[in-house]
Motif scaffolding. Structure first.
Motif, PDB file in Angstrom:
ATOM      1  N   ASN A 252      -6.913 -12.670  11.389  1.00  0.00           N
ATOM      2  CA  ASN A 252      -7.706 -12.549  10.170  1.00  0.00           C
ATOM      3  C   ASN A 252      -7.747 -11.081   9.750  1.00  0.00           C
ATOM      4  N   PHE A 253      -7.280 -10.758   8.562  1.00  0.00           N
ATOM      5  CA  PHE A 253      -7.457  -9.410   8.030  1.00  0.00           C
ATOM      6  C   PHE A 253      -7.305  -9.449   6.516  1.00  0.00           C
ATOM      7  N   SER A 254      -7.746  -8.390   5.886  1.00  0.00           N
ATOM      8  CA  SER A 254      -7.615  -8.278   4.427  1.00  0.00           C
ATOM      9  C   SER A 254      -7.179  -6.867   4.070  1.00  0.00           C
ATOM     10  N   LYS A 255      -6.542  -6.725   2.915  1.00  0.00           N
ATOM     11  CA  LYS A 255      -6.078  -5.418   2.444  1.00  0.00           C
ATOM     12  C   LYS A 255      -6.337  -5.303   0.941  1.00  0.00           C
ATOM     13  N   ILE A 256      -6.734  -4.116   0.512  1.00  0.00           N
ATOM     14  CA  ILE A 256      -6.829  -3.796  -0.908  1.00  0.00           C
ATOM     15  C   ILE A 256      -5.967  -2.569  -1.162  1.00  0.00           C
ATOM     16  N   ASP A 257      -5.025  -2.685  -2.090  1.00  0.00           N
ATOM     17  CA  ASP A 257      -4.106  -1.591  -2.405  1.00  0.00           C
ATOM     18  C   ASP A 257      -4.192  -1.251  -3.885  1.00  0.00           C
ATOM     19  N   PHE A 258      -4.082   0.038  -4.169  1.00  0.00           N
ATOM     20  CA  PHE A 258      -4.198   0.519  -5.548  1.00  0.00           C
ATOM     21  C   PHE A 258      -3.145   1.588  -5.805  1.00  0.00           C
ATOM     22  N   LYS A 259      -2.597   1.566  -7.015  1.00  0.00           N
ATOM     23  CA  LYS A 259      -1.635   2.600  -7.420  1.00  0.00           C
ATOM     24  C   LYS A 259      -1.826   2.913  -8.895  1.00  0.00           C
ATOM     25  N   SER A 260      -1.749   4.184  -9.223  1.00  0.00           N
ATOM     26  CA  SER A 260      -1.837   4.602 -10.617  1.00  0.00           C
ATOM     27  C   SER A 260      -0.890   5.765 -10.867  1.00  0.00           C
ATOM     28  N   ILE A 261      -0.253   5.745 -12.032  1.00  0.00           N
ATOM     29  CA  ILE A 261       0.676   6.809 -12.418  1.00  0.00           C
ATOM     30  C   ILE A 261       0.252   7.348 -13.776  1.00  0.00           C
ATOM     31  N   PHE A 262       0.041   8.676 -13.836  1.00  0.00           N
ATOM     32  CA  PHE A 262      -0.319   9.346 -15.078  1.00  0.00           C
ATOM     33  C   PHE A 262       0.824  10.283 -15.466  1.00  0.00           C
ATOM     34  N   ARG A 263       1.067  10.379 -16.755  1.00  0.00           N
ATOM     35  CA  ARG A 263       2.059  11.341 -17.244  1.00  0.00           C
ATOM     36  C   ARG A 263       1.482  12.064 -18.455  1.00  0.00           C
ATOM     37  N   VAL A 277      -1.884   6.720  -4.775  1.00  0.00           N
ATOM     38  CA  VAL A 277      -1.699   5.475  -4.031  1.00  0.00           C
ATOM     39  C   VAL A 277      -2.734   5.429  -2.920  1.00  0.00           C
ATOM     40  N   SER A 278      -3.397   4.288  -2.747  1.00  0.00           N
ATOM     41  CA  SER A 278      -4.386   4.165  -1.681  1.00  0.00           C
ATOM     42  C   SER A 278      -4.407   2.737  -1.156  1.00  0.00           C
ATOM     43  N   GLY A 279      -4.944   2.576   0.062  1.00  0.00           N
ATOM     44  CA  GLY A 279      -5.031   1.252   0.661  1.00  0.00           C
ATOM     45  C   GLY A 279      -6.070   1.218   1.767  1.00  0.00           C
ATOM     46  N   ILE A 280      -6.697   0.056   1.924  1.00  0.00           N
ATOM     47  CA  ILE A 280      -7.682  -0.162   2.988  1.00  0.00           C
ATOM     48  C   ILE A 280      -7.385  -1.506   3.639  1.00  0.00           C
ATOM     49  N   ALA A 281      -7.283  -1.523   4.970  1.00  0.00           N
ATOM     50  CA  ALA A 281      -7.097  -2.760   5.728  1.00  0.00           C
ATOM     51  C   ALA A 281      -8.319  -2.986   6.602  1.00  0.00           C
ATOM     52  N   ASP A 326      -5.170   2.699   8.920  1.00  0.00           N
ATOM     53  CA  ASP A 326      -5.633   1.439   8.343  1.00  0.00           C
ATOM     54  C   ASP A 326      -6.377   1.672   7.029  1.00  0.00           C
ATOM     55  N   LYS A 327      -6.573   2.945   6.696  1.00  0.00           N
ATOM     56  CA  LYS A 327      -7.063   3.326   5.371  1.00  0.00           C
ATOM     57  C   LYS A 327      -6.447   4.674   5.028  1.00  0.00           C
ATOM     58  N   PHE A 328      -5.958   4.815   3.803  1.00  0.00           N
ATOM     59  CA  PHE A 328      -5.282   6.060   3.449  1.00  0.00           C
ATOM     60  C   PHE A 328      -5.293   6.238   1.937  1.00  0.00           C
ATOM     61  N   ALA A 329      -4.994   7.462   1.513  1.00  0.00           N
ATOM     62  CA  ALA A 329      -4.808   7.770   0.099  1.00  0.00           C
ATOM     63  C   ALA A 329      -3.826   8.927  -0.005  1.00  0.00           C
TER      64      ALA A 329
END
Length: 423
Positions: A252-263, A277-281, A326-329
């Motif tokens: 059992n585990f869950s992950k939330i991932d996010f990415k955004s690109i600005f120009r 870019v970031s993620g949490i497990a 297990d969590k990073f940005a």
């Protein structure tokens, strides 16, 4: 008088036929231009179009540390085959591990207005440990994938999945998938969960993803054909949930991932690009499904032994398998100076780069037979690229500093090629 009338009729017919010819010629040139533009767009996405199939160029030839040379062929059917159904497949062979990998799948469209597809796929292949793919990213193609050359930490997976694609709006795409995977690391690894040792395992999971590009524009190629011109910023959010005991799933585990690109700025002038870019497990996730920060430096003694090709978004001074979290940005800033127009074909460009990564891991002791650090102190590197010097190749220099600065100065330096080609 009669001769004059005949002459006027001849002149009129000549000009009329000439005008008609010019119109037809202009139409033909315009059609050829559209076809040529469409062909180049297909090629830029990694497809070589034929009558019923688009051949997938991603599988022609690659190289990594586990498979050695990896070669094969893939395809997807196009609209000439069917506008409602599609089939996609690939078959590759690794010369070092002496093993075939393949995938076969297909889909059917249930709504043309919202471009809604239901897809099925069966895949037997490898995946890099610690990598995360956003399912709404769709297809990403590079003529040359520099990071792939030095990756050695893979896990085998046999995955069966069903997925749904749906356009909520021209700028908002939703995708979901449910899959079950049999995972077998290709390296010595134990996942110690409450005294139970897992060397291979089953995972059943669901993914939900949204991709929002509020400033995308639709460009009309012809009356019945159009394409999307990407705008910025772009946002992607993805949620993954693994279910224990569903189809023999172990965790059992869950992950939330996010990415955004600005120009910021114009692509024809100087401009800035910022990528977050970031993620949490949470829960009991094995190392295969945790995070690295896209390292791209091989463990060799000297700078020249580590000389390779720089990636587009990777950390060039970070060594492979050095950090897991297990969590990073990560935050990456690039400043593209206006190209130097030395000649019509020779336009080198300087890019200034700075990267930052931070992360942590709650229970590193669960991951046995493999040593690594976490990014809790914050990782920094900066440098520059001099691109498009010759046939798309350039040079990159990056320096590692801050909390993870190494005692030997040369171990903090990455000197590499760059490769940039656009169609």
């Amino acid at each position: 008088m009669f001769k004059r009338c005949i002459l006027l009729v001849c002149i009129f017919c000549f000009y009329f036929s000439q005008a008609q010819y010019d119109t037809e010629s202009s139409t033909k040139i315009q059609q050829d231009s559209i076809k040529r533009k469409e062909f180049m767009q297909h090629l830029g996405q990694g497809y070589f179009p034929t009558r019923f199939l688009d051949l997938d160029l991603r599988y022609l030839i690659k190289f990594n540390q586990y498979e050695g040379i990896r070669t094969g062929l893939g395809f997807v059917t196009n609209n000439n085959f069917s506008e409602r159904y599609r089939i996609n497949s690939y078959l590759v062979y690794g010369f070092r591990d002496h093993r075939f990998k393949y995938s076969i799948g297909g889909g059917f469209r249930v709504s043309e207005n919202t471009n809604t597809w239901i897809n099925l796929a069966y895949t037997d292949d490898l995946q890099e440990t610690g990598s995360t793919k956003f399912i709404t990213d769709g297809r990403f193609f590079q003529f040359f994938e520099p990071r792939l050359l030095n990756i050695d930490l893979f896990h085998k997976h046999i995955t069966k999945k069903i997925s749904i694609e749906h356009e909520l709006h021209n700028t908002l795409i939703f995708e979901s998938e449910f899959a079950t995977s049999k995972i077998e690391p290709t390296y010595a690894y134990n996942f110690n969960l409450n005294g139970n040792q897992f060397t291979n395992f089953d995972i059943s999971y669901a993914k939900l993803a949204l991709n929002w590009n509020p400033f995308n524009k639709t460009v009309q190629l012809s009356e019945d054909k159009s394409t999307i011109k990407p705008g910025f910023p772009q946002f992607t959010l993805q949620y993954t949930k693994s279910f224990k005991d569903v189809l023999s799933s172990d965790f059992n585990f869950s992950k939330i991932d996010f990415k955004s690109i600005f120009r910021l700025g114009s692509a024809n002038q100087s401009f800035s690009e910022i990528t977050l870019v970031s993620g949490i497990a949470n829960g009991n996730a094995p190392l295969t499904h945790l995070y690295h920060a896209y390292p791209n430096n091989i463990t060799k003694q000297t700078i020249m032994q580590r000389f390779s090709v720089a990636g587009l978004t990777s950390f060039e001074t970070m060594y492979f398998n050095e950090f897991f979290s297990d969590k990073f940005a990560t935050l990456q800033y690039k400043y593209f100076l206006k190209p130097f127009k030395i000649s019509q074909r020779f336009k080198p460009q300087v890019v200034l780069i700075s990267r930052y990564a931070i992360g942590n891991m709650q229970h590193p002791e669960q991951h046995e037979n493999i040593s690594f650090s976490t990014l809790n102190k914050g990782y920094t590197e900066s440098g520059f690229e001099l691109n498009k010097l010759l046939f798309g190749f350039g040079l990159s220099f990056t320096y590692r500093y801050g909390a993870y600065h190494l005692p030997d100065i040369s171990d903090n330096v990455a000197l590499k090629f760059t490769f940039n080609v656009s169609l």
